[in-house]
Design an enzyme around this catalytic site. Structure first.
Site, short mmCIF file in Angstrom:
data_model
loop_
_atom_site.label_atom_id
_atom_site.label_comp_id
_atom_site.label_asym_id
_atom_site.label_seq_id
_atom_site.Cartn_x
_atom_site.Cartn_y
_atom_site.Cartn_z
CG LEU A 165 -43.49 20.87 22.19
CD1 LEU A 165 -43.46 19.52 21.48
CD2 LEU A 165 -42.81 21.92 21.33
CG ASP A 166 -48.67 26.03 21.53
OD1 ASP A 166 -48.26 26.43 22.63
OD2 ASP A 166 -48.68 26.72 20.50
CE LYS A 167 -56.09 19.30 23.57
NZ LYS A 167 -57.50 19.64 23.92
NE ARG A 198 -50.85 28.26 17.31
CZ ARG A 198 -51.73 27.92 18.26
NH1 ARG A 198 -51.32 27.45 19.43
NH2 ARG A 198 -53.03 28.07 18.03
#
Length: 350
Positions: free
Chosen positions: A149-151, A248
């Protein structure tokens, strides 16, 4: 070229101290160029970085990369470990483990926590925390991490505890049988449900971003409208593939970037002062990995986990509803229309 070492000391705040006498044949050389010749095992850029960080002294005085040598000076270099070499070290990083058995772990990752060490984030990651809490994971590649998962994306992710489980999960991801559902707040009023089938690769000009590009890898995202506000839409996104920044990039590609996304948010839009303040307080892309479903590598049983929205996401939703004059009557547990019939479901509670 001779460059006698005067001493070698052990210091607690760096791996090693190297102290050398500058040879007379280097007279007139800049310090960074001279060190590159004296310590060829380290790159010139790395040596220059140490000089700028105050890790190098000339006759016990601070120096700059441009400092000229005349021979005979005492050069002290505090050798710093390569971040990439120490990245896979156990650290007591707090992790919310919501399921664990002999084969897998399921985590509820908070926003702000990096999953895997990399440039700019060599420590304090999920991987470091996993190695600290589950030392046996040092024998599994990437400490068992099979997807990221992205930060600044919160929510659920699965980790393998054995090589067999890791192989099984990777095969499921490749076969697209791992189901990952996200809740996202998009800018604008999304007209209806849809599907984005657009390849994703590195942005041709900005290499830290991803983009829809003809040379990218196949990527498919399904989205469904759950709730509309004055200038935003709450959507459910379901991944078929798992490309970097996929939701995104795809939502921005169709003209509805995620709220508060600092990378793909596009031009600032005009919202009410209350919403602008709520978005500033949120300070991350509005994306939460809400639901994870997979076939257990050992039992063969399909299992599903659901995690509640984090507090910052709930507060942003409340602000959007208040602006639009809506009551908070949307049921967080019913967002996926009960598509879990016959599947073991674990609900994660605060």
């Amino acid at each position: 070229m001779m460059h006698p070492e005067l001493e070698s000391d052990d210091y607690s705040d760096f791996a090693e101290r190297r102290v050398l006498a500058a040879p007379v044949e280097l007279a007139g050389e800049r310090l960074d160029a001279a060190l590159a010749k004296l310590l060829p095992e380290y790159s010139r850029s790395r040596l220059a970085g140490w000089i700028k960080e105050g890790k190098v002294s000339v006759d016990d005085a601070p120096a700059s990369p441009k400092t000229r040598l005349w021979g005979g000076e005492r050069l002290a270099v505090d050798i710093q470990p390569d971040p990439a070499e120490v990245a896979f070290a156990p650290e007591p990083v707090p992790l919310e483990v919501i399921h664990q058995d002999a084969a897998i772990l399921v985590l509820n990752k908070p926003a702000g926590l990096v999953v895997h060490p990399g440039s700019g984030n060599w420590s304090g990651t999920v991987l470091n925390g996993l190695l600290h809490r589950f030392p046996e994971l040092k024998g599994v590649p990437r400490a068992g991490i099979v997807h990221r998962l992205d930060k600044d994306t919160s929510g659920l992710m699965v980790v393998a505890r054995t090589l067999a489980a890791q192989n099984h999960l990777v095969q499921q991801l490749q076969a697209r049988t791992v189901k990952r559902h996200y809740l996202a707040i998009a800018q604008g009023l999304v007209p209806g449900d849809g599907r984005v089938d657009a390849p994703i690769g590195r942005h041709p000009r900005d290499r830290i971003r991803m983009a829809v590009t003809g040379t990218g890898k196949p990527a498919v995202t399904h989205y469904r409208v759950l709730e509309r506000f004055t200038g935003h839409t709450l959507v459910e996104c379901r991944l078929e593939t798992g490309r970097t920044h996929q939701i995104r990039v795809h939502m921005a590609h169709i003209g509805f970037p995620l709220a508060a996304d600092p990378v793909y948010g596009g031009r600032p839009r005009l919202f009410s002062p209350e919403i602008n303040l709520a978005l500033q307080d949120f300070a991350r892309q509005a994306l939460h990995a809400k639901k994870l479903s997979l076939v257990h590598p050992e039992t063969g049983k399909t299992m599903t986990w659901k995690a509640p929205l984090p507090e910052d996401f709930e507060l942003l939703l409340a602000a959007l509803r208040a602006e639009h004059g809506l009551d908070a009557d949307w049921d967080d547990d019913d967002w996926d229309d009960g598509d879990d019939d016959g599947v073991e479901v674990t609900y994660v509670r605060d």
